[in-house]
Scaffold this motif. Structure first.
Motif, PDB file in Angstrom:
ATOM      1  N   ILE A  75      36.097  34.778   2.660  1.00 25.85           N
ATOM      2  CA  ILE A  75      34.937  35.896   2.824  1.00 25.85           C
ATOM      3  C   ILE A  75      35.629  36.947   3.530  1.00 25.85           C
ATOM      4  N   TYR A  79      37.291  38.820   0.248  1.00 32.76           N
ATOM      5  CA  TYR A  79      36.198  39.523   0.029  1.00 32.76           C
ATOM      6  C   TYR A  79      36.106  40.889   0.950  1.00 32.76           C
ATOM      7  N   VAL A  86      28.606  36.433   8.862  1.00 32.48           N
ATOM      8  CA  VAL A  86      28.850  36.213   7.496  1.00 32.48           C
ATOM      9  C   VAL A  86      29.931  34.969   7.365  1.00 32.48           C
ATOM     10  N   GLY A  90      29.779  30.813   6.727  1.00 31.85           N
ATOM     11  CA  GLY A  90      30.613  30.337   5.698  1.00 31.85           C
ATOM     12  C   GLY A  90      31.159  29.080   6.051  1.00 31.85           C
ATOM     13  N   TRP A 162      23.498  39.138   1.389  1.00 31.66           N
ATOM     14  CA  TRP A 162      24.503  38.574   2.084  1.00 31.66           C
ATOM     15  C   TRP A 162      24.761  37.140   1.922  1.00 31.66           C
ATOM     16  N   VAL A 165      27.184  36.566  -0.787  1.00 32.18           N
ATOM     17  CA  VAL A 165      28.542  36.644  -0.457  1.00 32.18           C
ATOM     18  C   VAL A 165      29.043  34.951  -0.037  1.00 32.18           C
ATOM     19  N   VAL A 166      28.372  34.523   0.837  1.00 25.63           N
ATOM     20  CA  VAL A 166      28.399  33.023   1.234  1.00 25.63           C
ATOM     21  C   VAL A 166      28.697  31.981   0.039  1.00 25.63           C
ATOM     22  N   SER A 169      31.646  32.474  -2.333  1.00 25.65           N
ATOM     23  CA  SER A 169      32.729  31.956  -1.824  1.00 25.65           C
ATOM     24  C   SER A 169      32.747  30.288  -2.216  1.00 25.65           C
TER      25      SER A 169
END
Length: 237
Positions: A75, A79, A86, A90, A162, A165-166, A169
């Motif tokens: 992340i 990323y 965030v 993760g 958001w 995004v987690v 990954s």
């Protein structure tokens, strides 16, 4: 185990760090990446909690915490998301789903709600909300659990950019790293994840997914690689 200098660790592929240097190497890589964040101390606290909760868990041939470390590192590093919440999410993305009783019990309660409340108390409501979005509820035994999983992910991540995004990954780590799994888990995981690839491809392409275009292209490439590996596993007689 001896680990190389920070310069080498900073450019090594994450699964290569896992394979060669193990958990200690990944922890050192996270130490490098967390300094890009405004609150690196919160990352350290989240790692301590994650390592404690998952201390007896395995991820194929390695400690489960290795997976969590890679998700958080990716992340921040791959990323380019320099957002402490965030990264913390993760590290803790499987905490409520896998260890509800321990988290809920810390508040004298039970169930997912109490577990999320405990995470919120320690790390704030935004982190708890991100984890809630990626936490899969217990499946209805009357239905297909894989179908229910796909439907939950698509619906939950539709409304939480958001959290995408987690989960991107997480899925990337599972997909690209599937060759590190042990049999028969490899075939089981490929069966579970292969139908998910188009869903994640759609999510990464959405305009409101908060990643730069070159990062999105990197993820699309990783999804293609994961799909190739799923296909190779499942199409082998």
């Amino acid at each position: 185990m001896n680990t190389p200098g920070a310069g080498i660790l900073a450019v090594m592929p994450l699964h290569a760090i896992s394979d060669v240097h193990g958990e200690e190497g990944l922890r050192q890589r996270l130490d490098i990446e967390k300094e890009k964040l405004p609150r690196p101390d919160r990352v350290e606290a989240a790692l301590e909690l994650a390592a404690d909760l998952h201390r007896d868990d395995r991820y194929g041939r390695e400690p489960y915490v290795n997976h969590l470390l890679r998700v958080a590192i990716r992340i921040v590093s791959h990323y380019e998301v320099h957002d402490t919440d965030v990264a913390v999410a993760g590290l803790l993305h499987d905490s409520v789903e896998d260890h509800t009783p321990e988290l809920a019990g810390a508040r004298g309660g039970s169930g997912t709600g109490a577990a999320l409340a405990e995470v919120g108390e320690r790390f704030g409501p935004r982190v708890a909300g991100l984890i809630a979005s990626v936490t899969v509820p217990e499946p209805d035994p009357a239905g297909d659990k894989h179908v229910q999983y796909r439907e939950h992910i698509a619906t939950s991540l539709d409304r939480d950019p958001w959290a995408r995004v987690v989960k991107l990954s997480d899925f990337t780590d599972n997909g690209v790293g599937i060759l590190y799994a042990t049999e028969p888990a490899m075939r089981h995981l490929a069966t579970k994840y292969r139908p998910m690839t188009p869903i994640y491809r759609d999510l990464v392409n959405r305009p409101d997914t908060p990643l730069t275009e070159h990062v999105k292209q990197h993820i699309r490439d990783q999804l293609e690689l994961a799909e190739e590996r799923f296909r190779a596993i499942l199409d082998t007689k």
